[in-house]
Design a protein around this motif. Structure first.
Motif, PDB file in Angstrom:
ATOM      1  N   VAL A   1      42.633  18.972  63.806  1.00 60.85           N
ATOM      2  CA  VAL A   1      43.270  19.909  62.874  1.00 60.85           C
ATOM      3  C   VAL A   1      44.741  20.104  63.227  1.00 60.85           C
ATOM      4  O   VAL A   1      45.608  20.134  62.348  1.00 60.85           O
ATOM      5  CB  VAL A   1      42.527  21.268  62.867  1.00 60.85           C
TER       6      VAL A   1
ATOM      7  N   VAL B   1      37.545  19.999  58.293  1.00 58.14           N
ATOM      8  CA  VAL B   1      36.904  21.310  58.408  1.00 58.14           C
ATOM      9  C   VAL B   1      35.538  21.317  57.722  1.00 58.14           C
ATOM     10  O   VAL B   1      34.547  21.823  58.272  1.00 58.14           O
ATOM     11  CB  VAL B   1      37.819  22.405  57.806  1.00 58.14           C
TER      12      VAL B   1
ATOM     13  N   ASN C   1      34.754  27.620  64.535  1.00 57.77           N
ATOM     14  CA  ASN C   1      35.758  28.276  63.687  1.00 57.77           C
ATOM     15  C   ASN C   1      37.003  28.654  64.475  1.00 57.77           C
ATOM     16  O   ASN C   1      38.118  28.580  63.958  1.00 57.77           O
ATOM     17  CB  ASN C   1      35.157  29.516  63.019  1.00 57.77           C
TER      18      ASN C   1
ATOM     19  N   ILE D   1      39.122  25.584  64.721  1.00 59.50           N
ATOM     20  CA  ILE D   1      39.842  25.345  63.464  1.00 59.50           C
ATOM     21  C   ILE D   1      41.097  26.206  63.404  1.00 59.50           C
ATOM     22  O   ILE D   1      42.200  25.723  63.114  1.00 59.50           O
ATOM     23  CB  ILE D   1      38.935  25.648  62.254  1.00 59.50           C
TER      24      ILE D   1
END
Length: 440
Positions: A66, A82, A141, A144
């Motif tokens: 990412v 994602v 998460n 990310i």
């Protein structure tokens, strides 16, 4: 360094909260349950870490991908990464929960957990594995968001999780007398709440990612990229955890008092440890984004500054905690024998923790630019060629209650070994590109 510190600061505060999250369990159990329960929680963390760390490595790999796509400004590729990672989460988490329920007790048996600790440890580990989806979901998460350059949001989720965990710990353990089962239940509920909040945040803050809370079809090429980056990191962590289990077996052989002392000391060391994870996360995101943006000058500048800054902060924190170790440890246990051994642990390990901070900062920086193999080799050598043999030699020829010295010796070795990365061909290429860019 200003931008790096601003990025690392929320993670640092989050790490403090995460330590508080873990420390509250230890405080409540130590004060309301006793040293046997304390030993059970301490020894149970190793099998959980071993079985989860392979998949948690995918969270780090996801953060790297990412950050690189963010550096390039490629929103579409970021969205695909994602979406694929979120679906992959469900594919991994449910089988791990099932395996953990059966494999956890087997690993505890291999670790020679004493009879007086056995039932508590098995109960704790089985409940913790029921929370695998929440644990892995939150970490995915968080990876990310860090890759996107957003470190503040993870602090918010940890604050929510920490408050929930503290309240439930006091209710389940202190009021209802549920012992280690209550502490484990409080932990997994807090993890699930944190994961749910992170889903809502990503959907609202980053609508361009089209984040879905339910699994969708995975992109095979993207999944392959996630696995190629994340699997070596996960296996590296797993190999490391197996080594920790072998060391924990040595600790367990000394009895529940020594186990409790090591558990308490580890929690206190975590207080001085907060800068390490913060600057390591910053190093990974920094190197990934600047590699994606092809900013080699900044890449070269951050390679040494970030690890050394992490080492400086950790060193200062280590000195302070070492000086005040006895009154701090006294908050966790009233047992004089446990307290004395915990103080010894702190004085042997903590003064050398800054070397681990430098070592880990370089490793995470190198991981961020996609160089996984070199750090993996050094990590394996540090554990299997230095720490474990040293621990066995100390146990055999000196005194088993001094085996924690093997950590300090391996920290120094790891730092010196990781500095050699800057002599590799790949780094010379980056250095030459930075030189041309600076002249240009």
């Amino acid at each position: 360094m200003k931008l790096i510190v601003l990025f690392a600061l929320p993670i640092c505060v989050g790490n403090v909260l995460q330590q508080l999250y873990s420390t509250v369990d230890t405080l409540v159990i130590g004060n309301f349950c006793g040293s046997v329960s304390l030993a059970a929680v301490g020894t149970s963390s190793q099998p959980v870490e071993m079985l989860l760390c392979i998949f948690l490595g995918f969270g780090t790999g996801l953060s790297i991908l990412v950050s690189q796509f963010t550096g390039k400004g490629d929103i579409e590729s970021t969205r695909i990464v994602v979406s694929t990672a979120n679906s992959f989460l469900y594919l991994c988490a449910i089988p791990v929960s099932v395996f953990g329920l059966f494999l956890g007790p087997l690993i505890l048996k291999l670790m020679q957990v004493p009879d007086d600790t056995w039932n508590f440890a098995v109960s704790y580990i089985r409940i913790i594995f029921l929370g695998t989806l929440g644990n892995m979901g939150y970490n995915m998460n968080a990876g990310i968001l860090r890759g996107l350059g957003d470190s503040r949001s993870t602090l918010l989720f940890l604050m929510i999780s920490c408050v929930v965990n503290i309240i439930l710990d006091l209710v389940f353990v202190a009021l209802l007398g549920m012992d280690v089962q209550g502490a484990a239940l409080a932990t997994i509920i807090a993890m699930f709440i944190s994961w749910i909040f992170s889903i809502g945040y990503i959907r609202k803050k980053y609508p361009e990612l089209k984040f879905s809370p339910v699994p969708k079809r995975m992109d095979k090429k993207t999944l392959k990229s996630i696995v190629q980056v994340g699997l070596p990191l996960g296996l590296n962590n797993s190999i490391y955890s197996v080594g920790h289990i072998l060391l924990q077996s040595l600790i367990n052989a000394q009895g529940s008092a020594f186990m409790a002392a090591c558990s308490v000391a580890t929690k206190v060391i975590g207080i001085a440890n907060v800068a390490i994870n913060s600057f390591s996360s910053a190093a990974t995101t920094f190197s990934g984004q600047n590699l994606g943006a092809e900013n080699y000058v900044r890449l070269k500048q951050g390679s040494i500054r970030i690890p050394l800054f992490s080492g400086l902060i950790t060193g200062i924190g280590g000195i302070l905690v070492t000086i005040f170790s006895r009154p701090i440890l006294g908050l966790f246990t009233r047992d004089p024998e446990v307290l004395e051994m915990a103080v010894r642990y702190i004085w042997i390990v903590l003064p050398f923790l800054w070397t681990f901070a430098v070592f880990n900062g370089i490793i995470c920086f190198v991981n961020g630019i996609g160089e996984i193999r070199f750090p993996t080799v050094i990590n394996i050598l540090m554990l299997w060629a230095v720490r474990i043999p040293t621990a066995h030699l100390i146990a055999r020829y000196i005194d088993s209650t001094y085996i924690m010295a093997s950590f300090s010796i391996s920290f120094v070795f790891g730092m010196c070994a990781m500095f050699t990365y800057f002599l590799t061909k790949r780094w010379k290429e980056i250095r030459n590109l930075a030189l041309k860019q600076a002249k240009g």
